[in-house]
Write a protein that holds these residues in place. Structure first.
Motif, mmCIF file in Angstrom:
data_model
loop_
_atom_site.group_PDB
_atom_site.id
_atom_site.type_symbol
_atom_site.label_atom_id
_atom_site.label_comp_id
_atom_site.label_asym_id
_atom_site.label_seq_id
_atom_site.Cartn_x
_atom_site.Cartn_y
_atom_site.Cartn_z
ATOM 1 N N ARG A 1 -8.434 -28.707 -32.593
ATOM 2 C CA ARG A 1 -7.495 -27.700 -32.100
ATOM 3 C C ARG A 1 -6.077 -28.212 -32.238
ATOM 4 N NH1 ARG A 1 -8.346 -26.020 -26.227
ATOM 5 N NH2 ARG A 1 -7.486 -23.997 -26.827
ATOM 6 N N ASP B 1 -7.891 -19.024 -30.546
ATOM 7 C CA ASP B 1 -8.506 -20.008 -29.658
ATOM 8 C C ASP B 1 -8.499 -21.420 -30.238
ATOM 9 O OD1 ASP B 1 -10.419 -19.769 -31.600
ATOM 10 O OD2 ASP B 1 -12.008 -19.025 -30.289
ATOM 11 N N ARG C 1 -3.715 -24.387 -28.629
ATOM 12 C CA ARG C 1 -3.390 -24.516 -27.200
ATOM 13 C C ARG C 1 -1.917 -24.851 -27.061
ATOM 14 N NH1 ARG C 1 -4.662 -29.643 -23.292
ATOM 15 N NH2 ARG C 1 -3.761 -28.791 -21.356
ATOM 16 N N ASP D 1 -4.844 -22.701 -21.683
ATOM 17 C CA ASP D 1 -6.231 -22.965 -21.309
ATOM 18 C C ASP D 1 -6.503 -22.675 -19.837
ATOM 19 O OD1 ASP D 1 -6.921 -23.675 -23.832
ATOM 20 O OD2 ASP D 1 -7.312 -25.788 -23.410
#
Length: 896
Positions: free
Chosen positions: A361, A387, A390, A670
């Motif tokens: 990520r 998704d 972050r 998150d």
């Protein structure tokens, strides 16, 4: 060997290294970076007991010295700042505390403070709370139990902030392989890049990557962030082959350290084909197209004429209204007012750090007001699933709208993906002043007419807003600036003609008030002249002309044809007018000696919607933790707006819990499903409502679960500090209910309105143009005030920023479009000596739409300050100021 807070540093400083960088390199993050020029004081430390600005102090001079940061000071001074809420964002506070500890004896004398603290700037507080801290006043407290709402609760991070232990964006552990990014910027206001050669830069030892328009996405986007991304024109690229302002990003160099990145940036070769700059918004619509390459997908109203957005609408017949006023023996006022560029100047400059985590990520830690909106746009720019990105913030060191933009995160993200290493980019103060968005400069012409009784018969404005090189927030600022400023007044004939235009100057963007301050400066000045013409007290003129409950909000169109969701949740404006008038008309202000001084009084009114239009959403959750405490999760960033405190107070009140048993996690994509962001003063009214609803849902679940165990009806059970209590006194402890969860949301509609009245008495020296504020009064309609001390601080900070806009602050350009106010000492940010102590009053209202009756109060206090000061100067000297800032030389020129 240098000792810091009693601990020796093992490594010698690098040649030429300043003490601040040396300390931060070794983990001493109580020392902040604010200016790099010795102007702000955020980096203040003691060297053998003597306070110094460590950004100017050579580290080698501290060899064998004892260096003390805020983290190593005795607790007494820091405790005073915590007890008096002597901070908001808190970025300046460790330096302020350090200075205060060094000069404790001198600062005990209020007369010595202006000079002693001139090297320590605060953008947030307005300095009253700093004075309270120095006086030892205790204005905050944390109640141990009982309702938390309405108490002056201390910020949860108070103890850490005053010691410099609360982490901001670039504080905390630094990865061993952290790379640094430096940007090459345009030396032209307008040019096409003919050739860019990165070979020499890539060959510099330590350079990891060089990014240009040739190897970065060409996707058009807007740096402005809103819930609906289509609100802003897509006219920007990460790196472009056309530059449209002096200082625009041209290339980004990534190095293993900052020195390597800077050396690589100096080695980039760029060949430009200059184009004629467009610097004057008045002629921009006849100038060559700045964004002529853009099509309909960019949502620019008229690229060929350099028009970003426009509004031409009205109700009734303004000409007929003017004629009616004249025929009845009333008055007609016309004039044109100008407002300049104002820099948001948060003491923490824009910065971000990006990396790829173990799960692949992309993670970005950044100084932003809008982490969710930044995440969504990064995913779009990088063509990644949402998704897989972050974005989160630590505490943010001030924003004032400037961090409602995507300004650093795109490049750090691209650099992290390109190099496979974490990458950091921190703007210098000069970059912040010269290449990040400012408040929109505006030209506002007003026509106002009224009958002899003061009833308005016509009100018209013609607005020209300078968007700068890119559209950013320009449509929203233009529409918003023209809305509440016009809707505030009852008048049958209204007209708005407004356009926002491109120029090849630094972009304009979001700024406290979001356009209202500029337009209200003109309208409130014109109404002051109208009151003079009619012989009516300016307070009375407002009393009889402002919109009242039961009436429609009419700005430029008939609301029955185009309805919106704006409502009177409550109306404290009549109280505010009474409170401000009574306070400003009291006797007792000392007047400077000398025959050239003249005294005057002025006032102005402002209205603002408590939530931005077109949607503003928040989701929140509250859970019972294993130890029986409560955890609030919400997306809103804390940057001095006080939302972390308010959200804890709302949850504690709803759950009948001690405030110290409630913790808040925020500003992390998150943490919750979504949050539009901390702008438009929505931290209390939108996110706060979501928190209240989540806490209410949790309270219901707790009662139901406890009732099942206790054999009682849920409605018979009550929440207590340690658990749920049945009618017979039996209790289920919160630890036994761990894991219980409540969720809540708010979508930002319908919207209420808040009101502010500012009044001042000034003395003007006709020989020099100096303006002294003898009395400053502010009355605010904030509904139920969740935290009185904190809300008062928001008002005082807004007033101080308004004073800066009115009297001192201006980003200045030379004839080529280059910013000349490149360091803080050239940009007059209000100092301790510049800001009077403002009397703050709150109307006694309960808003039907806000959580627990509260309204927003972060942006609105700023808006009426400049027109109130202009009206007071006019009252004192008999000449009307038409341009901001009203600097000493401009006031003198008016008189001579």
């Amino acid at each position: 060997m240098t000792r810091v807070d009693g601990t020796p540093l093992p490594d010698a400083p690098r040649p030429g290294q300043c003490l601040r960088t040396y300390l931060r390199d070794h983990g001493h993050h109580a020392v902040k970076k604010g200016c790099d020029a010795g102007d702000c004081g955020a980096c203040t430390v003691l060297v053998d007991g003597v306070p110094v600005h460590s950004c100017l102090y050579p580290a080698v001079r501290a060899a064998d010295a004892e260096v003390t940061t805020a983290a190593g000071l005795p607790d007494d001074v820091g405790r005073r700042f915590a007890d008096a809420a002597g901070f908001q964002c808190g970025f300046c506070t460790p330096g302020m505390v350090t200075t205060a500890s060094a000069f404790a004896d001198r600062l005990a004398d209020p007369a010595a403070r202006p000079r002693t603290l001139q090297g320590n700037l605060c953008r947030c507080t307005g300095y009253r709370a700093v004075a309270d801290a120095l006086d030892g006043r205790v204005t905050t407290g944390v109640p141990g139990s009982g309702p938390a709402l309405g108490t002056p609760a201390a910020a949860p991070a108070s103890a850490r902030i005053v010691r410099g232990a609360e982490p901001y964006t670039l504080d905390g552990p630094v990865p061993d392989d952290l790379a640094h990014l430096v940007v090459v910027r345009s030396p032209h206001a307008h040019a096409r890049i003919v050739r860019i050669d990165t070979a020499a830069a890539s060959a510099v030892p330590g350079v990891l990557a060089v990014l240009t328009h040739e190897n970065t996405p060409a996707t058009l986007f807007s740096t402005a962030r809103h819930e609906n991304r289509l609100d802003d024109p897509d006219d920007t690229r990460v790196l472009d082959d056309v530059v449209r302002f002096h200082g625009q990003r041209v290339a980004a160099v990534v190095g293993i350290d900052l020195a390597a990145a800077e050396a690589g940036a100096r080695a980039v070769v760029v060949e430009y084909a200059p184009r004629d700059p467009v610097l004057d918004p008045e002629t921009a619509r006849e100038a060559p197209a700045i964004h002529g390459d853009k099509g309909p997908e960019s949502r620019i109203l008229d690229p060929a004429r350099n028009v970003v957005a426009a509004l031409h609408d009205g109700v009734g017949d303004v000409a007929a209204g003017v004629a009616a006023a004249r025929a009845a023996g009333g008055a007609v006022v016309t004039g044109t007012w100008h407002t300049g560029r104002v820099a948001p100047t948060s003491l923490e400059t824009h910065a971000s750090r990006a990396w790829v985590d173990g799960a692949g990520r992309l993670v970005v830690r950044t100084s932003t007001q809008v982490p969710f909106l930044v995440r969504d746009e990064l995913a779009r720019l990088l063509d990644r699933p949402r998704d897989s990105v972050r974005v989160f913030s630590a505490r943010v060191g001030g924003g004032f709208g400037s961090k409602q933009e995507l300004l650093t995160e795109d490049l750090t993200a691209l650099a992290a993906l390109a190099t496979g290493r974490p990458v950091q980019w921190e703007l210098t103060r000069t970059e912040s002043l010269t290449a990040t968005p400012t408040r929109h400069p505006m030209r506002v012409s007003v026509t106002a007419a009224a009958g002899p009784d003061g009833a308005l018969t016509a009100l018209a404005i013609d607005v020209l807003s300078d968007a700068g090189a890119y559209g950013n927030h320009s449509p929203g600022v233009m529409f918003h600036g023209c809305h509440e400023s016009m809707a505030l007044y009852r008048c049958p004939n209204k007209r708005v003609d407004a356009e926002a235009v491109y120029t090849t100057t630094p972009p304009s963007g979001a700024f406290r008030g979001y356009g209202l301050g500029q337009v209200q400066f003109a309208i409130e000045s014109a109404l002051d002249d109208l009151a003079r013409e009619l012989g009516i007290d300016p307070f009375d003129l407002r009393r009889q002309t402002v919109v009242r409950p039961g009436e429609e909000f009419v700005a430029s169109h008939d609301p029955t044809e185009h309805p919106d969701d704006l409502r009177f949740g409550s109306d404290g404006l009549p109280q505010c007018l009474d409170l401000a008038q009574a306070a400003v008309t009291r006797d007792g202000d000392p007047v400077p000696d000398g025959p050239s001084w003249r005294v005057g009084q002025g006032m102005a009114v402002a209205m603002i919607a408590t939530i931005p239009p077109r949607g503003h959403r928040s989701r929140a959750s509250v859970t019972v933790e294993p130890d029986g405490s409560f955890r609030v999760r919400v997306g809103t960033a804390e940057f001095g707006n006080g939302t972390a405190t308010v959200h804890a107070q709302i949850a504690a009140t709803t759950l009948a819990a001690p405030l110290d048993r409630v913790a808040v996690t925020g500003a992390d994509t998150d943490a919750v499903a979504l949050d539009t962001g901390a702008f438009g003063s929505t931290g209390t009214v939108v996110a706060g409502t979501a928190v209240a609803r989540a806490a209410e849902a949790l309270a219901r679940e707790l009662r139901e679960k406890a009732a099942a165990r206790l054999g009682a009806a849920p409605e018979e059970c009550r929440l207590g500090p340690s658990g749920v209590v049945a009618p017979d006194g039996s209790t289920v402890g919160l630890v036994e209910l761990a894991g219980a969860r409540g969720e809540g949301s708010h979508d930002g509609s319908p919207r209420s309105v808040a009101f502010n009245v500012h009044a001042v008495r000034v003395a003007v020296d006709t020989a020099t143009g100096e303006v002294r504020i003898l009395r400053s009064v502010h009355a605010a309609d904030a509904g139920v005030v969740v935290n009185p001390q904190q809300c008062r601080g928001q008002v005082e900070g807004g007033v101080a920023q308004g004073i800066g806009t009115a009297l001192y602050e201006e980003v200045r350009l030379d004839s080529s479009g280059r910013v000349t106010t490149r360091v803080l000492r050239d940009y007059h940010l209000p100092q301790y000596a510049d800001v009077p102590r403002t009397e703050v009053f709150f109307a006694d209202t309960v808003d039907a739409l806000g959580p627990y009756g509260a309204k927003s109060m972060s942006e609105s206090p700023y808006n009426p300050v400049a027109p109130a000061l202009a009206n007071a100067i006019r009252d004192a000297v008999g000449v009307r100021p038409y341009r901001l800032p009203m600097t000493r030389d401009r006031v003198w020129a008016l008189l001579h």
